[in-house]
Design a protein around this motif. Structure first.
Motif, PDB file in Angstrom:
ATOM      1  N   GLY A 135      26.672  61.165  88.004  1.00 36.44           N
ATOM      2  CA  GLY A 135      25.235  61.252  87.808  1.00 36.44           C
ATOM      3  C   GLY A 135      24.405  60.354  88.703  1.00 36.44           C
ATOM      4  N   GLN A 136      24.934  59.999  89.887  1.00 33.80           N
ATOM      5  CA  GLN A 136      24.183  59.159  90.807  1.00 33.80           C
ATOM      6  C   GLN A 136      23.226  60.012  91.643  1.00 33.80           C
ATOM      7  N   THR A 137      22.307  59.374  92.335  1.00 32.79           N
ATOM      8  CA  THR A 137      21.399  60.106  93.207  1.00 32.79           C
ATOM      9  C   THR A 137      22.196  60.724  94.355  1.00 32.79           C
ATOM     10  N   ALA A 174      25.492  52.096  97.125  1.00 31.41           N
ATOM     11  CA  ALA A 174      26.594  53.008  97.412  1.00 31.41           C
ATOM     12  C   ALA A 174      27.880  52.246  97.712  1.00 31.41           C
ATOM     13  N   ALA A 175      27.771  51.190  98.536  1.00 29.32           N
ATOM     14  CA  ALA A 175      28.952  50.382  98.857  1.00 29.32           C
ATOM     15  C   ALA A 175      29.485  49.706  97.604  1.00 29.32           C
ATOM     16  N   ARG A 211      26.603  60.590  98.389  1.00 26.24           N
ATOM     17  CA  ARG A 211      27.089  60.941  99.724  1.00 26.24           C
ATOM     18  C   ARG A 211      27.628  59.722 100.463  1.00 26.24           C
ATOM     19  N   LEU A 212      26.866  58.648 100.455  1.00 22.79           N
ATOM     20  CA  LEU A 212      27.302  57.433 101.146  1.00 22.79           C
ATOM     21  C   LEU A 212      28.546  56.832 100.492  1.00 22.79           C
ATOM     22  N   ALA A 213      28.581  56.816  99.165  1.00 21.98           N
ATOM     23  CA  ALA A 213      29.718  56.233  98.455  1.00 21.98           C
ATOM     24  C   ALA A 213      30.998  57.031  98.696  1.00 21.98           C
ATOM     25  N   GLY A 266      18.618  53.791  87.429  1.00 20.63           N
ATOM     26  CA  GLY A 266      17.848  53.781  88.663  1.00 20.63           C
ATOM     27  C   GLY A 266      18.521  52.990  89.765  1.00 20.63           C
ATOM     28  N   GLU A 267      18.105  53.258  91.014  1.00 21.87           N
ATOM     29  CA  GLU A 267      18.722  52.616  92.166  1.00 21.87           C
ATOM     30  C   GLU A 267      18.462  51.119  92.205  1.00 21.87           C
ATOM     31  N   ASP A 268      17.288  50.669  91.744  1.00 22.08           N
ATOM     32  CA  ASP A 268      17.008  49.238  91.758  1.00 22.08           C
ATOM     33  C   ASP A 268      17.903  48.497  90.774  1.00 22.08           C
ATOM     34  N   ARG A 269      18.139  49.111  89.594  1.00 18.43           N
ATOM     35  CA  ARG A 269      19.059  48.496  88.623  1.00 18.43           C
ATOM     36  C   ARG A 269      20.487  48.460  89.164  1.00 18.43           C
TER      37      ARG A 269
END
Length: 468
Positions: free
Chosen positions: A126-128, A55-56, A133-135, A275-278
């Motif tokens: 299209g993010q999770t 997010a950061a 929210r955090l970003a 994906g979040e890991d990528r």
């Protein structure tokens, strides 16, 4: 080193020495801007984990995208100041300085407003839900920091154009320590400070940028070395013409910077779809590439200042040699960085994260690709600096638009999804766009220099280099 290359270096030794002397402090100052984002990511990744890191990274990338038009556009002021200085025009330097500050304030409100709108529409990327929210909250704080950032960038153009780049260097280094300290205490809640988590990192950047702007302006107005350009008699001089000149040259120049930064920022979005890991792995690799890129922009700024100074002195040969020296320096530096990325990729990744093997493996592979595009990145950004030194901004803007948005981004998407090359495909697309830009921009720089309507050599004048 081959004999021909050794001979070239020896022949250009004075230009290389002057370019290094000018570019090293600029490099350090340039690094300070991007290293605040790197510092944020280091603290967030170590203290909060992979999802806040993603997010950061997303917020930092998109905020840097918004600021890139202002940061890239305002760099034309240093070249204009350098030209006016070598024409012995202190009144012109004063007008350029004040006009630059006016333009920076105007840009900060416009770009800050766009940043706020973008922050409230993160769902478009299209993010999770958690990353979005955090970003969003992180970017709202960064939007407020655009005003002090652009004031600092505008003010430092006076120092850089007059060949006093150590001023911005010292202030930036101080700000980095302030940023790191506030990151720790505001994230964790050390001492009297509350634990703000991810928002603490964003506030650390805001406080650091306020310090940079205030420190730069205080130094300029209190230092004796700038008094010849800030005398009271100049205050009544209008700056409208200079402001329009900065906008005329700065907007295309800023868009050139924007198109490249936008490519990498949108690449973050594409990788986020994987994906979040990528996304976390991509952010680690892009941070490393951003550091080397910003160092190359220091050499680019030195090229713009030295080329414009030669133009002010009516020396085509001087402009040519200033450009060649900058290319040699950038190729040498980025070549070393390429070797580092290719051979120490796994160790570099551990500086960011250690407790997520999946992210570490992906990031290490992306750093290898980043190693391959170091040379292309360094060459294209120096070519842009040289072109800025001769006030050529429109065609380079079109070249970067084609290279990054017509070639790099579509190719990144095709390789990542239809051809199923995952995050590696995105980075191969970026490499392709950078290489095309490097070839086209370098060709244009040397073509325009060879056609300049200036004496081939002007021995009767010397570049004015202030001491101190």
């Amino acid at each position: 080193m081959t004999p021909s290359l050794r001979s070239l270096v020896v022949n250009y030794r004075p230009e290389l020495r002057d370019t290094i002397r000018l570019s090293v402090p600029i490099i350090i100052a340039q690094l300070g801007v991007v290293l605040m984002g790197v510092t944020d990511n280091l603290f967030v990744g170590r203290l909060l984990g992979a999802v806040p890191l993603g997010a950061a990274g997303l917020a930092n990338s998109l905020s840097f995208l918004m600021s890139s038009i202002g940061v890239g556009g305002l760099t034309v002021v240093a070249a204009l100041v350098s030209k006016a200085h070598n024409q012995n025009d202190p009144a012109g330097i004063n007008r350029l300085f004040r006009a630059g500050l006016r333009v920076s304030i105007l840009m900060s409100f416009g770009l800050g407003g766009l940043s706020v709108l973008l922050a409230f529409n993160f769902d478009l990327f299209g993010q999770t839900p958690e990353v979005a929210r955090l970003a969003r909250d992180f970017m709202l704080v960064l939007s407020g920091s655009l005003l002090p950032l652009l004031i600092f960038v505008a003010a430092r153009q006076l120092c850089d154009g007059l060949r006093f780049p150590r001023v911005a260097m010292a202030i930036t280094l101080s700000a980095l320590f302030i940023n790191a300290g506030f990151n720790y205490v505001l994230i964790t809640g050390a001492g009297p400070f509350p634990a703000l988590g991810l928002q603490g990192s964003a506030l650390a950047t805001l406080l650091s940028r306020v310090f940079m702007a205030v420190a730069m302006l205080l130094y300029i107005y209190r230092s004796g070395r700038f008094k010849p350009y800030l005398i009271n008699a100049f205050r009544s001089l209008t700056t409208r013409q200079e402001a329009w000149e900065i906008l005329r040259l700065g907007i295309p120049g800023g868009l050139t910077f924007f198109f490249e930064v936008a490519t990498f920022s949108l690449a973050v979005v594409i990788v986020g779809w994987l994906g979040e890991d990528r996304l976390a792995a991509h952010q680690i690799a892009i941070n490393m590439a951003s550091v080397t890129y910003m160092m190359a922009t220091g050499i680019s700024s030195a090229a713009a200042i030295r080329v414009s100074a030669a133009i002010g002195q009516q020396s085509r040969t001087g402009a040519w040699r200033a450009g060649v020296a900058a290319f040699l320096l950038s190729i040498s530096f980025m070549g070393v960085m390429a070797v580092l990325f290719l051979t120490a990729n796994e160790w570099l990744v551990t500086l960011y994260i250690r407790d997520n093997p999946a992210v570490m493996t992906i990031a290490a592979s992306l750093v290898i690709v980043a190693g391959f595009f170091q040379l292309s990145d360094g060459i294209q950004v120096v070519a842009l600096g040289g072109l800025r030194g001769i006030s050529d901004v429109n065609v380079p803007t079109l070249i970067t638009l084609f290279s990054y948005w017509v070639v790099a981004l579509p190719l990144s998407y095709v390789l990542a999804f239809p051809l199923k090359m995952d995050a590696i495909g995105v980075w191969i697309g970026l490499l392709s766009g950078l290489t095309i830009a490097a070839v086209l921009l370098t060709w244009r720089f040397f073509r325009l220099i060879s056609r300049l309507q200036l004496p081939a050599e002007n021995e009767s004048v010397k570049l004015i280099v202030p001491q101190g």
